[in-house]
Design a protein around this motif. Sequence first.
Motif, mmCIF file in Angstrom:
data_model
loop_
_atom_site.group_PDB
_atom_site.id
_atom_site.type_symbol
_atom_site.label_atom_id
_atom_site.label_comp_id
_atom_site.label_asym_id
_atom_site.label_seq_id
_atom_site.Cartn_x
_atom_site.Cartn_y
_atom_site.Cartn_z
ATOM 1 N N PHE A 84 0.853 -1.185 0.000
ATOM 2 C CA PHE A 84 0.000 0.000 0.000
ATOM 3 C C PHE A 84 0.887 1.232 0.000
ATOM 4 C CE2 PHE A 84 0.617 -0.480 4.584
ATOM 5 C CZ PHE A 84 0.759 0.831 5.030
ATOM 6 N N GLN A 85 0.280 2.348 -0.370
ATOM 7 C CA GLN A 85 0.971 3.626 -0.282
ATOM 8 C C GLN A 85 0.011 4.670 0.243
ATOM 9 O OE1 GLN A 85 2.557 4.325 -4.177
ATOM 10 N NE2 GLN A 85 0.597 4.780 -5.088
ATOM 11 N N PHE A 86 0.572 5.663 0.918
ATOM 12 C CA PHE A 86 -0.230 6.729 1.512
ATOM 13 C C PHE A 86 0.565 8.019 1.415
ATOM 14 C CE2 PHE A 86 -1.484 9.262 5.269
ATOM 15 C CZ PHE A 86 -2.827 9.445 4.955
ATOM 16 N N LEU A 87 -0.074 9.076 0.930
ATOM 17 C CA LEU A 87 0.566 10.383 0.828
ATOM 18 C C LEU A 87 0.208 11.182 2.071
ATOM 19 C CD1 LEU A 87 2.323 12.221 -0.924
ATOM 20 C CD2 LEU A 87 0.204 13.104 -1.953
ATOM 21 N N ASP A 88 1.213 11.461 2.890
ATOM 22 C CA ASP A 88 1.013 12.107 4.184
ATOM 23 C C ASP A 88 1.514 13.545 4.157
ATOM 24 O OD1 ASP A 88 0.271 12.219 6.898
ATOM 25 O OD2 ASP A 88 2.283 11.663 7.553
ATOM 26 N N SER A 89 0.934 14.362 5.024
ATOM 27 C CA SER A 89 1.370 15.749 5.240
ATOM 28 C C SER A 89 1.760 15.892 6.706
ATOM 29 C CB SER A 89 0.234 16.727 4.904
ATOM 30 O OG SER A 89 -0.174 16.591 3.575
ATOM 31 N N PRO A 90 3.020 15.564 7.055
ATOM 32 C CA PRO A 90 3.402 15.574 8.471
ATOM 33 C C PRO A 90 3.545 16.976 9.076
ATOM 34 C CG PRO A 90 5.286 15.021 7.115
ATOM 35 C CD PRO A 90 4.096 15.084 6.194
ATOM 36 N N ASN A 91 3.642 18.028 8.254
ATOM 37 C CA ASN A 91 3.753 19.409 8.736
ATOM 38 C C ASN A 91 4.861 19.566 9.773
ATOM 39 O OD1 ASN A 91 1.502 20.283 7.155
ATOM 40 N ND2 ASN A 91 0.180 19.304 8.657
ATOM 41 N N SER A 92 6.059 19.084 9.445
ATOM 42 C CA SER A 92 7.156 19.096 10.401
ATOM 43 C C SER A 92 8.496 19.163 9.679
ATOM 44 C CB SER A 92 7.110 17.822 11.248
ATOM 45 O OG SER A 92 8.191 17.780 12.153
ATOM 46 N N THR A 93 9.489 19.728 10.375
ATOM 47 C CA THR A 93 10.874 19.643 9.914
ATOM 48 C C THR A 93 11.704 18.860 10.929
ATOM 49 O OG1 THR A 93 11.355 21.797 10.908
ATOM 50 C CG2 THR A 93 10.802 21.783 8.544
ATOM 51 N N SER A 94 11.022 18.238 11.876
ATOM 52 C CA SER A 94 11.677 17.338 12.834
ATOM 53 C C SER A 94 11.559 15.912 12.317
ATOM 54 C CB SER A 94 11.002 17.433 14.203
ATOM 55 O OG SER A 94 11.100 18.734 14.719
ATOM 56 N N SER A 95 12.322 15.022 12.900
ATOM 57 C CA SER A 95 12.274 13.618 12.503
ATOM 58 C C SER A 95 10.856 13.061 12.675
ATOM 59 C CB SER A 95 13.259 12.814 13.351
ATOM 60 O OG SER A 95 13.211 11.458 12.986
ATOM 61 N N VAL A 96 10.379 12.369 11.659
ATOM 62 C CA VAL A 96 9.051 11.762 11.657
ATOM 63 C C VAL A 96 9.240 10.251 11.479
ATOM 64 C CG1 VAL A 96 6.810 11.665 10.509
ATOM 65 C CG2 VAL A 96 8.052 13.838 10.615
ATOM 66 N N THR A 97 8.698 9.464 12.410
ATOM 67 C CA THR A 97 8.837 8.013 12.346
ATOM 68 C C THR A 97 7.512 7.377 11.947
ATOM 69 O OG1 THR A 97 10.555 8.034 14.049
ATOM 70 C CG2 THR A 97 9.436 5.932 13.646
ATOM 71 N N TYR A 98 7.574 6.588 10.889
ATOM 72 C CA TYR A 98 6.417 5.822 10.422
ATOM 73 C C TYR A 98 6.618 4.372 10.821
ATOM 74 C CZ TYR A 98 5.207 9.875 7.611
ATOM 75 O OH TYR A 98 4.873 11.145 7.208
ATOM 76 N N LYS A 99 5.519 3.725 11.235
ATOM 77 C CA LYS A 99 5.565 2.317 11.628
ATOM 78 C C LYS A 99 4.385 1.585 11.026
ATOM 79 C CE LYS A 99 7.430 3.202 16.244
ATOM 80 N NZ LYS A 99 7.212 2.980 17.688
ATOM 81 N N THR A 100 4.597 0.308 10.729
ATOM 82 C CA THR A 100 3.470 -0.577 10.478
ATOM 83 C C THR A 100 3.276 -1.384 11.754
ATOM 84 O OG1 THR A 100 4.966 -2.184 9.436
ATOM 85 C CG2 THR A 100 3.698 -0.730 7.975
ATOM 86 N N ARG A 101 1.988 -1.557 12.118
ATOM 87 C CA ARG A 101 1.642 -2.253 13.353
ATOM 88 C C ARG A 101 0.513 -3.233 13.052
ATOM 89 N NH1 ARG A 101 -0.384 1.317 17.410
ATOM 90 N NH2 ARG A 101 0.751 0.133 18.956
ATOM 91 N N VAL A 102 0.557 -4.390 13.660
ATOM 92 C CA VAL A 102 -0.482 -5.402 13.418
ATOM 93 C C VAL A 102 -1.019 -5.973 14.723
ATOM 94 C CG1 VAL A 102 0.404 -6.112 11.168
ATOM 95 C CG2 VAL A 102 1.146 -7.329 13.214
ATOM 96 N N LYS A 103 -2.235 -6.516 14.619
ATOM 97 C CA LYS A 103 -2.802 -7.289 15.731
ATOM 98 C C LYS A 103 -3.667 -8.394 15.166
ATOM 99 C CE LYS A 103 -7.184 -5.040 16.938
ATOM 100 N NZ LYS A 103 -7.932 -4.440 18.045
ATOM 101 N N LEU A 104 -3.796 -9.467 15.930
ATOM 102 C CA LEU A 104 -4.684 -10.576 15.593
ATOM 103 C C LEU A 104 -5.865 -10.544 16.550
ATOM 104 C CD1 LEU A 104 -1.510 -11.927 15.235
ATOM 105 C CD2 LEU A 104 -3.027 -13.517 14.058
ATOM 106 N N THR A 105 -7.058 -10.895 16.067
ATOM 107 C CA THR A 105 -8.235 -10.844 16.942
ATOM 108 C C THR A 105 -8.848 -12.206 17.234
ATOM 109 O OG1 THR A 105 -9.689 -10.444 15.047
ATOM 110 C CG2 THR A 105 -8.844 -8.503 16.217
ATOM 111 N N ALA A 106 -8.327 -13.264 16.643
ATOM 112 C CA ALA A 106 -8.907 -14.589 16.884
ATOM 113 C C ALA A 106 -7.816 -15.630 17.115
ATOM 114 C CB ALA A 106 -9.793 -14.994 15.712
ATOM 115 N N GLY A 107 -6.738 -15.212 17.790
ATOM 116 C CA GLY A 107 -5.651 -16.135 18.081
ATOM 117 C C GLY A 107 -4.771 -16.391 16.880
#
Length: 171
Positions: free
Chosen positions: A117-140
Amino acid sequence: MTINFGDGTSIASGGSLGKVLQVVSEHSTGKFTTSSSSYTDVQSKAITPSSSSSKVLVQVYHSYDFTDNNRFCFLRLNRNGSDIAIGDTEGPAQRCTVDISRGHSHNDSVVAFCMMFQFLDSPNSTSSVTYKTRVKLTAGGTAIFGRTGNVNDGNRSSTIFQMTLTEIAAW
């Protein structure tokens, strides 16, 4: 006719709007495994935009599998600790960027599934910006990123998973 941009440049002068300013990328060759029912970090990468008006194009490729069938797994994109690019609230449905759940398959743990996937973001910052992918399972169960559910023979795979961040001059 000359078209002038807000920064004083024009099409004729090769203005900087929309140009790629920097690219950073992270790829992993190992595996990441989780059985968590809470969102857990899979991969992260930081970028420091050169202008607060810059856009950041986030591009993600993950290959994944599960150790068994009928697993419900949801992925979110996160920026500096806040989830972004997630769906609206719809009753009890999971709000996520990508639903990577898998229904019944009789060829369990044989094929690594691809998710991009791709996403065009507008972080509005000149400081370091960290992007993460995060997951969870809901049925074991267990989700595995970077390889098939098992690697018992030469018909299985071990793959990369990657995140690329591209700073683009605002337009």
